[in-house]
Design a protein around this motif. Sequence first.
Motif, short mmCIF file in Angstrom:
data_model
loop_
_atom_site.label_atom_id
_atom_site.label_comp_id
_atom_site.label_asym_id
_atom_site.label_seq_id
_atom_site.Cartn_x
_atom_site.Cartn_y
_atom_site.Cartn_z
N ASN A 127 0.82 -1.21 0.00
CA ASN A 127 0.00 0.00 0.00
C ASN A 127 0.86 1.27 0.00
O ASN A 127 0.41 2.33 0.39
CB ASN A 127 -0.96 0.01 1.19
N GLY A 128 2.10 1.15 -0.44
CA GLY A 128 3.01 2.28 -0.53
C GLY A 128 3.90 2.13 -1.75
O GLY A 128 3.76 1.20 -2.53
N PRO A 129 4.84 3.05 -1.94
CA PRO A 129 5.72 3.01 -3.11
C PRO A 129 6.53 1.71 -3.17
O PRO A 129 7.08 1.26 -2.17
CB PRO A 129 6.66 4.20 -2.91
N HIS A 130 6.56 1.10 -4.34
CA HIS A 130 7.32 -0.13 -4.57
C HIS A 130 7.54 -0.31 -6.07
O HIS A 130 6.90 0.34 -6.88
CB HIS A 130 6.61 -1.34 -3.95
N SER A 131 8.42 -1.23 -6.38
CA SER A 131 8.80 -1.46 -7.77
C SER A 131 8.05 -2.67 -8.35
O SER A 131 7.60 -3.55 -7.62
CB SER A 131 10.31 -1.73 -7.83
N HIS A 132 7.94 -2.69 -9.65
CA HIS A 132 7.44 -3.86 -10.38
C HIS A 132 8.46 -4.23 -11.46
O HIS A 132 8.09 -4.62 -12.56
CB HIS A 132 6.09 -3.56 -11.04
N SER A 133 9.76 -4.12 -11.14
CA SER A 133 10.79 -4.28 -12.16
C SER A 133 11.39 -5.68 -12.25
O SER A 133 12.16 -5.94 -13.16
CB SER A 133 11.91 -3.25 -11.91
N SER A 134 11.07 -6.58 -11.31
CA SER A 134 11.65 -7.92 -11.38
C SER A 134 10.67 -8.93 -10.77
O SER A 134 9.75 -8.55 -10.04
CB SER A 134 12.99 -7.97 -10.64
N PRO A 135 10.84 -10.23 -11.05
CA PRO A 135 9.90 -11.24 -10.55
C PRO A 135 9.64 -11.20 -9.04
O PRO A 135 8.49 -11.38 -8.63
CB PRO A 135 10.53 -12.57 -10.99
N PRO A 136 10.64 -10.94 -8.17
CA PRO A 136 10.33 -10.91 -6.73
C PRO A 136 9.44 -9.74 -6.30
O PRO A 136 8.99 -9.69 -5.16
CB PRO A 136 11.70 -10.80 -6.07
N ASP A 137 9.17 -8.80 -7.21
CA ASP A 137 8.30 -7.67 -6.90
C ASP A 137 6.82 -8.00 -7.10
O ASP A 137 5.96 -7.20 -6.77
CB ASP A 137 8.64 -6.46 -7.79
N LEU A 138 6.53 -9.17 -7.67
CA LEU A 138 5.16 -9.52 -8.05
C LEU A 138 4.63 -10.65 -7.17
O LEU A 138 5.26 -11.71 -7.04
CB LEU A 138 5.12 -9.92 -9.53
N GLN A 139 3.44 -10.45 -6.59
CA GLN A 139 2.88 -11.37 -5.62
C GLN A 139 2.67 -12.79 -6.17
O GLN A 139 2.78 -13.76 -5.43
CB GLN A 139 1.51 -10.89 -5.11
N TYR A 140 2.32 -12.92 -7.44
CA TYR A 140 2.01 -14.25 -7.99
C TYR A 140 3.27 -15.09 -8.24
O TYR A 140 3.17 -16.23 -8.68
CB TYR A 140 1.16 -14.15 -9.25
N ASN A 141 4.46 -14.55 -7.95
CA ASN A 141 5.70 -15.31 -8.09
C ASN A 141 6.16 -15.88 -6.74
O ASN A 141 7.36 -16.07 -6.52
CB ASN A 141 6.80 -14.44 -8.69
N TYR A 142 5.24 -16.16 -5.85
CA TYR A 142 5.56 -16.72 -4.54
C TYR A 142 4.70 -17.96 -4.30
O TYR A 142 3.57 -18.03 -4.76
CB TYR A 142 5.32 -15.69 -3.43
N GLY A 143 5.26 -18.90 -3.58
CA GLY A 143 4.54 -20.11 -3.21
C GLY A 143 4.67 -21.20 -4.25
O GLY A 143 5.38 -21.07 -5.25
N GLY A 144 4.02 -22.31 -3.99
CA GLY A 144 4.06 -23.46 -4.87
C GLY A 144 4.04 -24.74 -4.07
O GLY A 144 3.68 -24.76 -2.89
N ARG A 145 4.46 -25.82 -4.72
CA ARG A 145 4.52 -27.14 -4.10
C ARG A 145 5.94 -27.67 -4.22
O ARG A 145 6.51 -27.65 -5.32
CB ARG A 145 3.52 -28.08 -4.79
N PHE A 146 6.49 -28.15 -3.10
CA PHE A 146 7.90 -28.50 -3.04
C PHE A 146 8.09 -29.86 -2.35
O PHE A 146 7.44 -30.13 -1.34
CB PHE A 146 8.68 -27.43 -2.26
N TRP A 147 8.98 -30.68 -2.91
CA TRP A 147 9.36 -31.97 -2.31
C TRP A 147 10.87 -31.97 -2.07
O TRP A 147 11.64 -31.58 -2.95
CB TRP A 147 9.03 -33.13 -3.24
N ASP A 148 11.28 -32.41 -0.87
CA ASP A 148 12.70 -32.49 -0.51
C ASP A 148 12.97 -33.85 0.11
O ASP A 148 12.08 -34.49 0.67
CB ASP A 148 13.07 -31.42 0.52
N ILE A 149 14.24 -34.25 0.08
CA ILE A 149 14.70 -35.44 0.80
C ILE A 149 15.91 -35.03 1.64
O ILE A 149 16.73 -34.24 1.18
CB ILE A 149 15.03 -36.62 -0.14
N GLY A 150 15.96 -35.54 2.85
CA GLY A 150 17.04 -35.17 3.76
C GLY A 150 17.81 -36.38 4.24
O GLY A 150 17.22 -37.44 4.47
N PHE A 151 19.10 -36.23 4.39
CA PHE A 151 19.98 -37.27 4.92
C PHE A 151 20.74 -36.65 6.10
O PHE A 151 21.35 -35.60 5.95
CB PHE A 151 20.98 -37.74 3.85
N GLY A 152 20.67 -37.32 7.26
CA GLY A 152 21.27 -36.72 8.44
C GLY A 152 22.11 -37.67 9.25
O GLY A 152 22.06 -38.89 9.09
#
Length: 161
Positions: A90-115
Amino acid sequence: EPCFTHYMMQLGSGTWDFMPSLTYRGNAGPWTWGAQIGGTIRMEDANDSGYRLGDIFQATAWGSYRFADWISASVRVLHMQQGEIEGHYNGPHSHSSPPDLQYNYGGRFWDIGFGINTVVPSGLLKGHRLSAEWLQPIEDDVNGYQQEREGSLWINWSKAF
């Protein structure tokens, strides 16, 4: 004039969040196993900056084998789903790169860990625990455009008393 930076650069959500989880753990001899489900539910429509982060669902299952009283090894699988950011700064911000846009966040992720987990059995450092886990992404289904995730190394040194 001050300007908001990328959503991912903010230190917190800015909303009240409900973070429930449920864990199951079992063991038999040198074997231990378990599973955990949890999530983050945003309890507000927006933070003071005009947006809210997406809800998160996370599930993990693991197994470990104790070779001796002082050392064990583990493997786990982790799945996470995160929603898109809702709202907009709700204030000044950029729209110049993908991290500036809300729809470029989130998703579905799978990882495997070895400890590996060690505990000092005697001496001056008795009871100190050192553990390490390599967490490797195995599948990403991202919202919008995002950088590819790479593996990460987690190291923990702890002492219970």
